[in-house]
Design an enzyme around this catalytic site. Structure first.
Site, PDB file in Angstrom:
ATOM      1  N   HIS A 459      33.046  50.201  39.876  1.00  0.00           N
ATOM      2  CA  HIS A 459      32.017  49.165  39.698  1.00  0.00           C
ATOM      3  C   HIS A 459      31.037  49.169  40.884  1.00  0.00           C
ATOM      4  CE1 HIS A 459      30.640  45.043  38.431  1.00  0.00           C
ATOM      5  NE2 HIS A 459      30.270  45.036  39.700  1.00  0.00           N
ATOM      6  N   GLU A 460      31.593  49.077  42.065  1.00  0.00           N
ATOM      7  CA  GLU A 460      30.721  49.009  43.251  1.00  0.00           C
ATOM      8  C   GLU A 460      29.976  50.325  43.450  1.00  0.00           C
ATOM      9  OE1 GLU A 460      30.141  46.188  44.164  1.00  0.00           O
ATOM     10  OE2 GLU A 460      31.909  45.164  43.380  1.00  0.00           O
ATOM     11  N   HIS A 463      26.810  50.248  41.389  1.00  0.00           N
ATOM     12  CA  HIS A 463      25.721  49.566  42.112  1.00  0.00           C
ATOM     13  C   HIS A 463      25.127  50.511  43.164  1.00  0.00           C
ATOM     14  CE1 HIS A 463      26.122  45.522  40.566  1.00  0.00           C
ATOM     15  NE2 HIS A 463      27.351  45.350  41.014  1.00  0.00           N
ATOM     16  N   HIS A 466      22.799  52.987  41.715  1.00  0.00           N
ATOM     17  CA  HIS A 466      21.558  52.317  41.331  1.00  0.00           C
ATOM     18  C   HIS A 466      20.644  52.167  42.555  1.00  0.00           C
ATOM     19  CE1 HIS A 466      19.774  48.622  38.967  1.00  0.00           C
ATOM     20  NE2 HIS A 466      18.974  49.661  38.949  1.00  0.00           N
TER      21      HIS A 466
HETATM   22 ZN    ZN Z   1      28.760  43.872  40.538  1.00  0.00          ZN
END
Ligand code: ZN
Length: 671
Positions: A459-460, A463, A466
């Protein structure tokens, strides 16, 4: 000696940054910015180069100076740093509201927007966002109200920081010494070893447990001793409240009251009916009703499954199932049904292997290469550093700080250290912080992750990608900047999906001693247990989202009693798991009271719909399909905030998002 915070020639020199550097550095940048803004607004012919470009540069510099301060305050908190950090918060808030309320600057932006100058779509977006933000900072207000609005913003930033501090202090203050091993039956070796070491350091007998999340989670999931689970549960859910072992000492209740009152006042000043409307003004969702409709639809779709799952769990227990039993019996049921447990999986997910496989997955999808490297400096020996390259060269870099330790904020997050920007010296490449709170190595074993933790890391990292893969050179819309808040979780939740796939699991797993791959049967069982208790999980997230939206959408500022009543009402409506009266969940809800998710917690579900739908494009071709990966990178990751989230999604998927994929992937519907 120069102030290391002002030296932006390279990466931050964390070891040299001292609390006494913070205020002078921030003051100096703010002063210089104020002077420069006076020059900008004195110009007679505003254009991109003499208004917007220098403003972008100034914001970029300020955020570069502040980023290491905010970061160190979160991961290496100390009394003196906290003090310096807190001194600066109102000054930063004052500055940003003053800039936002500067009418001359606002007119200059309007003039650039109206000028015949040719601007590309990213430049247009920068101006569009800026004009919107001027209005949201109260540029149109009469002078007296402007002052009041500014004071509110300052006070809010202080109160939100205090909320976080109370929670951190309450968490750190609690510990439980256990002299007798028989009380600890069921606990995994890793957490036992750490507690043994902690007791030794304090010259105590037996085991000493803290209240960090990995420890709390391990006790709730594995401790056979129900009384011990109750004790941890009580300590956890009463943190920073008037109840519990340290009741009243770090009580967030009055802080929450003030926060809600000020948020409401600020929103009403700007002409909104409630804070939720103000919050949605910068988001993808159009209105409070639209979000409520969205959440209720998901609640309806998942309610029956959640009830069934809880009934199954109740059958496991002789007595009444209480909140401190849920995780424990869930784990037992999961073990029984799928013959799989977190602790059996852990040896197959040594951190080093997981990271190597995760980077490999990103390389295959996006045609990039990520190499470990040496940063000029780090804030803790645990920290690692990586560089991301493609054929054109270096694209960005990131720090990784994975393990729980004292005075480090709980949870996992990605934050920006440097945003991509064109400056007078060329392009500043993006740099990110990836932070988690995993259990460190213990008992001679390397750090090993549960599969849940692997998903958190993915998940991290989503990010992080991105932030790093952006091609936009204007800092206010590059990377995660300027992306609508309810779309920010798209890349992160999108990337989580890969951690569940048979194509990826062999890349990220391998027994830490033998190196053996995760056995085929175990892999299949792990994948099938993804759908385990997803109904319960879904309604829990919906409970948080509905609670957050409801307390921020009343036509008045809710009192503490109303907030507590709202939580109860929402629970009665969507929640299925029992919850005792002493639970003070709201007092530790830092997403909403400590920071940016106020009237925005729904964003997780909103973006999960987008992410599941985007991921299904890979299911339709090949999970690691380079061509689909390239399209996702170009349409979503590279554009940052320069394209509206809906337009970016449609550019990738060819249509608007639908919830079907999320409901299917989480097993709530069959197709
Ligand atoms: Zn998040």
């Amino acid at each position: 000696m120069t102030n290391p915070l002002l030296d932006l020639s390279g990466l931050p020199r964390f070891q040299h940054i001292q609390p006494e550097h913070v205020e002078p550095a921030v003051d100096r940048v703010l002063d210089e910015n104020r002077r420069r803004i006076d020059e900008i607004t004195a110009q007679t012919q505003p254009n991109w180069e003499n208004v917007v470009a220098p403003m972008e540069q100034m914001e970029h510099r300020l955020s570069r100076v502040w980023a290491p301060v905010g970061h160190l305050n979160a991961v290496m908190n100390s009394d003196s740093l906290r003090e310096a950090y807190n001194e600066c918060l109102p000054r930063l808030s004052e500055y940003s509201t003053t800039v936002g309320q500067n009418e001359e600057l606002f007119r200059a932006y309007e003039a650039v927007a109206a000028s015949p100058q040719e601007l590309d779509p990213a430049q247009r977006k920068v101006i569009e966002h800026a004009l919107r933000d001027f209005r949201l900072a109260g540029v149109d207000l009469p002078p007296e109200q402007k002052l009041r609005f500014k004071a509110i913003m300052q006070e809010l930033s202080t109160l939100q920081a205090r909320f976080e501090e109370n929670l951190l202090d309450a968490t750190n203050a609690w510990s439980r010494q256990v002299p007798d091993k028989s009380e600890l039956a069921g606990l995994p070796e890793g957490v036992m070893d750490l507690a043994r070491v902690a007791a030794g350091e304090k010259k105590q007998d037996g085991w000493l447990f803290k209240l960090d999340f990995p420890t709390y989670h391990a006790v709730m999931t594995h401790a056979d001793n129900r009384a011990l689970r109750w004790e941890f549960y009580e300590a956890w859910v009463t943190r920073a409240s008037e109840l519990g072992p340290d009741g009243g000492r770090w009580d967030n209740t009055p802080v929450m009251d003030d926060i809600l009152r000020l948020r409401h006042e600020a929103a009403v000043m700007l002409g909104f009916d409630c804070f939720a409307q103000y919050s949605l003004a910068t988001k993808m969702a159009g209105s409070v009703d639209e979000v409520l409709g969205f959440l209720n639809k998901l609640a309806d779709a998942s309610h029956d499954k959640a009830v069934e799952e809880l009934d199954e769990l109740r059958k496991q227990v002789d007595a009444a199932l209480e909140a401190w039993d849920v995780a424990y019996y869930s784990e037992r049921l999961r073990k029984e049904r799928f013959d799989i447990s977190d602790e059996e999986l852990r040896p197959y997910f040594p951190v080093e292997r997981v990271i190597a496989g995760m980077l490999d997955t990103a390389s295959r999808l996006f045609g990039i290469e990520i190499r470990q490297s040496q940063p000029p400096d780090r804030w803790h020996p645990d920290v690692e550093y990586y560089e991301l390259h493609d054929q054109s060269g270096l694209r960005g870099s990131f720090y990784v700080d994975l393990y729980a330790r004292g005075r480090k904020r709980g949870g996992a997050w990605m934050d920006d250290c440097v945003g991509r920007a064109r400056t007078r010296h060329g392009i500043d490449l993006p740099v990110a912080f990836l932070v988690c709170n995993f259990m460190p190595a213990s008992g001679g074993r390397p750090p090993l992750l549960t599969h849940d933790e692997v998903v958190t890391l993915f998940h991290e990292f989503g990010h992080t990608l991105h932030h790093l893969l952006t091609r936009i050179d204007f800092p206010s819309v590059s990377g995660i900047n300027g992306v609508a808040w309810d779309a920010v979780e798209l890349p992160s939740q999108f990337f989580e999906n890969f951690a569940w796939r048979p194509e990826v699991l062999p890349l990220i797993s391998g027994h830490y001693e033998s190196g053996d791959p995760l056995p085929e049967a175990m892999l299949e069982r792990l994948i099938s247990c993804r759908k385990f208790q997803t109904g319960m999980h879904m309604v829990r997230q919906l409970e948080f989202a509905l609670f957050d939206l409801t307390i921020h959408s009343a036509d008045h500022a809710m009192s503490n009693e109303e907030v507590a009543e709202t939580l109860k009402k929402v629970r009665r409506k969507v929640s299925v798991v029992p919850c005792p009266d002493f639970n003070r969940f709201a007092n530790g809800f830092s997403h909403v009271f400590g920071g940016g998710y106020a009237a925005g917690y729904y964003s997780y579900k909103w973006a999960e719909v987008l992410s599941a739908d985007a991921f299904s494009a890979f299911e339709e071709t090949d999970i690691l399909d380079r061509e689909t990966g390239r399209r996702f990178m170009e349409s979503v990751l590279e554009v940052g905030g320069s394209v509206d989230a809906m337009d970016a999604f449609i550019a990738f998927r060819g249509r608007e998002p639908r919830p079907d994929a999320l409901l299917r992937l989480s097993g709530i519907t069959d197709q």
